[in-house]
Design an enzyme around this catalytic site. Structure first.
Site, PDB file in Angstrom:
ATOM      1  N   PRO A 189       0.847  -1.200   0.000  1.00  0.00           N
ATOM      2  CA  PRO A 189       0.000   0.000   0.000  1.00  0.00           C
ATOM      3  C   PRO A 189       0.884   1.252   0.000  1.00  0.00           C
ATOM      4  O   PRO A 189       1.276   1.767   1.054  1.00  0.00           O
ATOM      5  CB  PRO A 189      -0.805  -0.136   1.293  1.00  0.00           C
ATOM      6  N   ASP A 247       6.144   2.627   1.555  1.00  0.00           N
ATOM      7  CA  ASP A 247       5.200   1.613   2.021  1.00  0.00           C
ATOM      8  C   ASP A 247       4.552   2.130   3.303  1.00  0.00           C
ATOM      9  O   ASP A 247       5.228   2.315   4.319  1.00  0.00           O
ATOM     10  CB  ASP A 247       5.946   0.293   2.257  1.00  0.00           C
ATOM     11  N   HIS A 248       3.244   2.340   3.246  1.00  0.00           N
ATOM     12  CA  HIS A 248       2.560   2.927   4.404  1.00  0.00           C
ATOM     13  C   HIS A 248       2.485   1.969   5.586  1.00  0.00           C
ATOM     14  O   HIS A 248       2.100   2.367   6.691  1.00  0.00           O
ATOM     15  CB  HIS A 248       1.141   3.372   4.012  1.00  0.00           C
ATOM     16  N   ARG A 249       2.882   0.717   5.395  1.00  0.00           N
ATOM     17  CA  ARG A 249       2.885  -0.214   6.520  1.00  0.00           C
ATOM     18  C   ARG A 249       4.081  -0.001   7.433  1.00  0.00           C
ATOM     19  O   ARG A 249       4.014  -0.338   8.626  1.00  0.00           O
ATOM     20  CB  ARG A 249       2.897  -1.656   5.999  1.00  0.00           C
TER      21      ARG A 249
END
Length: 493
Positions: free
Chosen positions: A286, A463-465
């Site tokens: 994401p 990566d938004h994680r």
């Protein structure tokens, strides 16, 4: 008696499962020595030459150029001499081996491959191999073979007799065709006889109108009193003339353009590996992107000063990409969250201890991302030298799989294509990528006044994680500050 050994496509490392045959380096019947390259293959990582672990005569090849073979599939077969035959002709082999360096090296060594291929490792010394020589053919067998071979006739084939286009005389039995008269009305329309005498026209305007349109007033039937030709009669004749098709040969129909078949390009090799990695990145990561414009005038001035201070004997010039790479390593030291990867199965974020910096390079064979090992331990000059070395290897297709894998962060300089910004796809399984646009002069407020400065757009896809927007924004802001004020890097030197 010769022993035929099968050489299978070995595992070239990095978990590769197939390879495409680019070019065969040997033909059937060629004599090869141990560790001689026999085929050039392209994997998903690079193009490599595969050495043969056997010495002997190539008896068969499997796969044409362009074919894709899985790891473990037969590649070729080699006929090697048996132990008994090699002992019987040891003296002749020794003299033949001393003639060529390659043969003498193979005979003097252990007789086994020195290359460590998966499934073909170095082992105990094997029996000496000798070159397989064809059995001598006796004159009697040669003559019998010649007698049994079919003989081709050497007699020339006579050309067909010429056909007379016009007969010399007409046979009496064939009557000469007589033309059949056809009515004149069936062939053409006879032109009516033009009347003579005065024309029933009074108005000079009617005469002028007919003259402008090349009309013969004698051919126009008047509708006025006593056959007087009126203006409306001339206009009707003009309209009728315009409605008639123009005289002359009919225009030839333009041939329709030939229909071309759609081109289908297989997704394999480097192109296939890139497509698979990018699609996987879009499916699993994401990602989000933030960007900022930065004044790179001071960075360009600092680079010019470095290269000028080095002089002609100071080594290679420091590139802008090398300075940006050094800025990235400094920013990753401040924001280690972006030098990470996600273990989806374990549901863990793995922060990596070292920075292995990849940089995107466009080559004739496609997009590749060479990796600078331990970039966090290098200065700008060392990084620049490594970038130059890897770029040359990428241009010539000599990058190894190890040089294309293991990156932890990627620097993408798409400004070389003349564009300002982009939202690149993260190089899976990494967590972030810094994009750099072109550096161009633009109006910029500097010191409270409007001035022309060297401006660059920076973008960070992450990566938004692994982090939130605050961390990503802080990383990008620090990179932009170092671009605008390179002196900030002095704290980390």
């Amino acid at each position: 008696m010769a022993q035929v050994l099968e050489f299978k496509l070995p595992d070239l490392g990095e978990g590769l499962t197939e390879a495409e045959i680019v070019r065969w380096l040997v033909e059937v019947g060629d004599v090869v020595v141990v560790d001689q390259p026999v085929v050039e293959v392209e994997t998903a990582k690079a193009m490599v030459e595969v050495p043969c672990p056997y010495g002997g005569v190539v008896t068969a090849r499997f796969g044409a150029e362009g074919a894709e073979l899985p790891v473990g599939a037969p590649l070729l077969t080699v006929a090697v001499g048996s132990k008994e035959s090699s002992e019987g002709r040891a003296a002749s082999d020794a003299s033949a081996a001393s003639d060529t360096p390659a043969a003498s090296g193979a005979a003097a060594g252990s007789g086994t491959s020195g290359n460590v291929l998966v499934g073909y490792g170095t082992g105990a010394p094997a029996a000496r191999r000798r070159r397989i020589r064809p059995a001598p053919v006796s004159s009697a067998s040669r003559s019998s073979a010649a007698a049994s071979a079919p003989t081709l006739s050497a007699a020339p084939i006579s050309a067909p007799a010429a056909v007379s286009a016009v007969p010399a005389s007409t046979p009496a039995s064939v009557p000469t065709p007589v033309p059949v008269p056809v009515e004149a009305s069936a062939l053409a329309v006879t032109e009516p006889t033009k009347p003579t005498g005065p024309v029933a026209v009074i108005s000079p305007l009617v005469r002028k109108l007919a003259r402008q349109h090349d009309l013969d007033l004698r051919e126009i039937a008047g509708t006025g009193r006593d056959g007087l030709i009126l203006r409306s009669d001339v206009e009707s004749a003009i309209r009728a003339l315009d409605a008639m098709p123009a005289a002359g040969p009919e225009p030839l129909a333009r041939p329709a353009p030939p229909k071309t078949a759609d081109e289908r390009i297989p997704l394999r090799g480097i192109r296939g590996a890139v497509a698979e990695k990018l699609a996987r990145s879009r499916r699993e990561i994401p990602d989000a992107t933030c960007w900022v414009d930065a004044d790179a005038t001071e960075l360009m001035s600092a680079r010019a000063a470095m290269n000028a201070a080095g002089g002609s004997a100071g080594g290679p010039k420091v590139s802008v990409l090398a300075l940006l790479a050094r800025i990235c390593t400094a920013a990753l030291a401040r924001f280690p969250e972006l030098n990470a990867t996600v273990d989806a199965e374990a549901r863990e974020i793995v922060r990596l201890s070292g920075v292995h910096l990849g940089f995107a390079a466009q080559t004739e064979r496609g997009l590749v991302v060479p990796v600078i090992r331990d970039a966090h331990t290098r200065n700008a000059e060392s990084i620049g030298a490594e970038i130059a070395r890897l770029t040359e290897a990428a241009r010539t297709g000599k990058l190894t799989p190890a040089q294309l894998t293991g990156g932890t962060f990627t620097l993408n300089n798409y400004g070389v294509f003349g564009v300002d910004g982009s939202t690149p796809i993260i190089n899976h399984p990494e967590a972030a990528m810094l994009g750099v646009g072109r550096i161009v002069p633009k109006p910029w407020v500097h010191g409270g006044e409007l001035a022309v400065r060297q401006v660059v757009q920076l973008s960070l896809t992450f990566d938004h994680r692994v982090c939130d927007g605050g961390t990503a924004g802080g990383f990008l802001r620090y990179v932009a500050d170092c671009v605008e004020q390179p002196s900030l890097l002095l704290r980390t030197l």
